[in-house]
Design an enzyme around this catalytic site. Structure first.
Site, short mmCIF file in Angstrom:
data_model
loop_
_atom_site.label_atom_id
_atom_site.label_comp_id
_atom_site.label_asym_id
_atom_site.label_seq_id
_atom_site.Cartn_x
_atom_site.Cartn_y
_atom_site.Cartn_z
N ARG A 197 -41.68 4.56 -60.42
CA ARG A 197 -42.64 3.62 -59.81
C ARG A 197 -42.03 2.91 -58.60
NH1 ARG A 197 -47.08 5.35 -61.25
NH2 ARG A 197 -46.93 6.33 -63.26
N HIS B 209 -36.89 14.48 -58.01
CA HIS B 209 -38.31 14.17 -57.81
C HIS B 209 -38.43 12.82 -57.13
CE1 HIS B 209 -42.58 13.72 -58.38
NE2 HIS B 209 -42.68 14.78 -59.16
N TYR C 254 -43.23 8.24 -57.60
CA TYR C 254 -44.69 8.43 -57.47
C TYR C 254 -45.30 7.49 -56.43
CZ TYR C 254 -44.49 11.03 -61.86
OH TYR C 254 -44.20 11.94 -62.84
N HIS D 122 -44.74 14.67 -53.87
CA HIS D 122 -46.20 14.77 -53.84
C HIS D 122 -46.61 14.53 -52.38
CE1 HIS D 122 -46.62 13.50 -58.36
NE2 HIS D 122 -45.85 14.55 -58.18
N GLU E 80 -45.36 19.58 -53.67
CA GLU E 80 -45.89 19.99 -54.97
C GLU E 80 -47.38 20.32 -54.86
OE1 GLU E 80 -44.76 17.42 -58.19
OE2 GLU E 80 -46.05 18.45 -59.63
N ASP F 68 -46.89 23.68 -59.66
CA ASP F 68 -47.13 22.99 -60.94
C ASP F 68 -48.31 23.65 -61.63
OD1 ASP F 68 -48.24 21.07 -62.87
OD2 ASP F 68 -46.78 19.65 -62.08
N HIS G 290 -51.27 21.36 -62.51
CA HIS G 290 -52.00 20.91 -61.31
C HIS G 290 -52.84 22.03 -60.71
CE1 HIS G 290 -48.74 17.57 -60.55
NE2 HIS G 290 -49.34 17.46 -61.71
N HIS H 31 -43.18 23.83 -61.99
CA HIS H 31 -43.35 22.83 -63.04
C HIS H 31 -44.22 23.48 -64.11
CE1 HIS H 31 -42.63 19.01 -60.37
NE2 HIS H 31 -41.51 19.61 -60.73
N ASP I 3 -55.23 16.26 -63.86
CA ASP I 3 -53.78 16.05 -63.94
C ASP I 3 -53.34 15.30 -65.19
OD1 ASP I 3 -51.10 15.82 -63.51
OD2 ASP I 3 -51.24 14.64 -61.67
N HIS J 222 -50.97 16.36 -68.30
CA HIS J 222 -50.13 17.44 -68.85
C HIS J 222 -50.25 17.51 -70.36
CE1 HIS J 222 -47.23 16.97 -65.17
NE2 HIS J 222 -48.49 16.99 -64.81
N GLU K 55 -42.57 19.34 -67.79
CA GLU K 55 -42.99 17.93 -67.62
C GLU K 55 -44.03 17.63 -68.70
OE1 GLU K 55 -44.44 18.42 -63.56
OE2 GLU K 55 -42.81 17.13 -62.86
#
Ligand code: FE
Ligand code: FE
Ligand code: ZN
Length: 261
Positions: free
Chosen positions: A21, A51, A54, A91, A126, A160, A163, A195, A208, A210, A240
């Protein structure tokens, strides 16, 4: 982290460069890197993946967020460089009402300001589910970004499975066709990592969420086809999936290995 990966039967892993975050990144120690490199050679690791947090959004309508994101991206890449030939997954961003065209050009501009010719890190865009104003829910959008990047050999794609499926690409009934489509639009060699996730929702849901491998709408048969596909099978696969503990991942890795030919 490498030790925990080995414990659960993995030979790669993904880590967040800082709190997902946002926030301050940990100092990198030379000893940590050296012991990681040693372990990764001893245990035949593939490339590992960093990664991005986000919170990054290179195409926010707010300039302050775009600048903040670009600065974090530059700082992250310089840190990730301490492990040579790393993959850094990002992303692409959400255009937050500006429209895809504006978003794509802002993302490409930021990447061009940050990516340096001498870096060994490959930045991966991604594939996204296309929820809200997300860019990257279609192969065409990713291609448009890549086409505008000045140093295309520093860029790749992370595929992914959740996704792509949620975005509307039916990898369950038409994996061959979807990969062919990817190849025509972007070029299959641009996929540098996968992913591997199942999905709680149906194809085209743009959601989205998972799911654990085999328990979602993608299912174990399609997952087996993916991990055995000649275009994909030698890439690093990252789970993930929503497990509470490492044991869950250990069992999932075992399950997938039992399906690989
Ligand atoms: Fe991601
Ligand atoms: Fe992902
Ligand atoms: Zn996701």
């Amino acid at each position: 982290m490498a030790n925990r990966a080995i414990e659960i039967g993995a030979n790669t892993f993904q880590y967040f460069t800082r709190n997902p975050r946002g926030g301050v990144a940990k100092e990198i120690s030379k000893e940590d890197i050296d012991s990681f490199l040693k372990l990764s050679i001893q245990n035949n690791f593939s490339k590992i993946i960093a990664h991005a947090p986000y919170t990054l959004n290179l195409c926010s309508a707010k300039e302050s967020i775009r600048n903040f994101s670009k600065n974090i991206l530059a700082d992250d890449i310089s840190r990730v460089e301490s492990v040579p030939n790393s993959l850094y997954n990002l992303h692409p961003g959400s255009h937050t009402g500006q429209g895809a065209e504006v978003g794509i050009s802002q993302i490409a501009k930021a990447l061009n300001e940050v990516i340096k010719p001498n870096q060994t890190t490959t930045v991966l865009l991604e594939t996204m589910a296309g929820k809200g104003s997300e860019i990257g829910g279609t192969f065409e959008e990713l291609k448009q970004i890549i086409d505008r990047v000045d140093l295309p050999d520093k860029i790749g794609v992370c595929f992914d499975t959740c996704h792509v499926f949620d975005a509307g690409y039916d990898i369950v009934n038409n994996l061959e066709g979807i990969l062919e489509q990817f190849d025509k639009i972007i070029g299959i060699e641009m996929i540098k990592a996968v992913h591997l996730n199942d999905s709680k929702n149906i194809c085209g849901s743009k959601k989205d969420r998972h799911e654990k491998i085999g328990l979602g709408n993608i299912g174990i048969d399609a997952i087996s086809s993916i991990v055995n596909h000649p275009y994909l099978k030698n890439l690093p696969f990252i789970l993930e999936t929503p497990h509470e503990d490492l044991q869950g991942y250990a069992e999932e890795i075992k399950l997938i290995k039992s399906k690989t030919k």
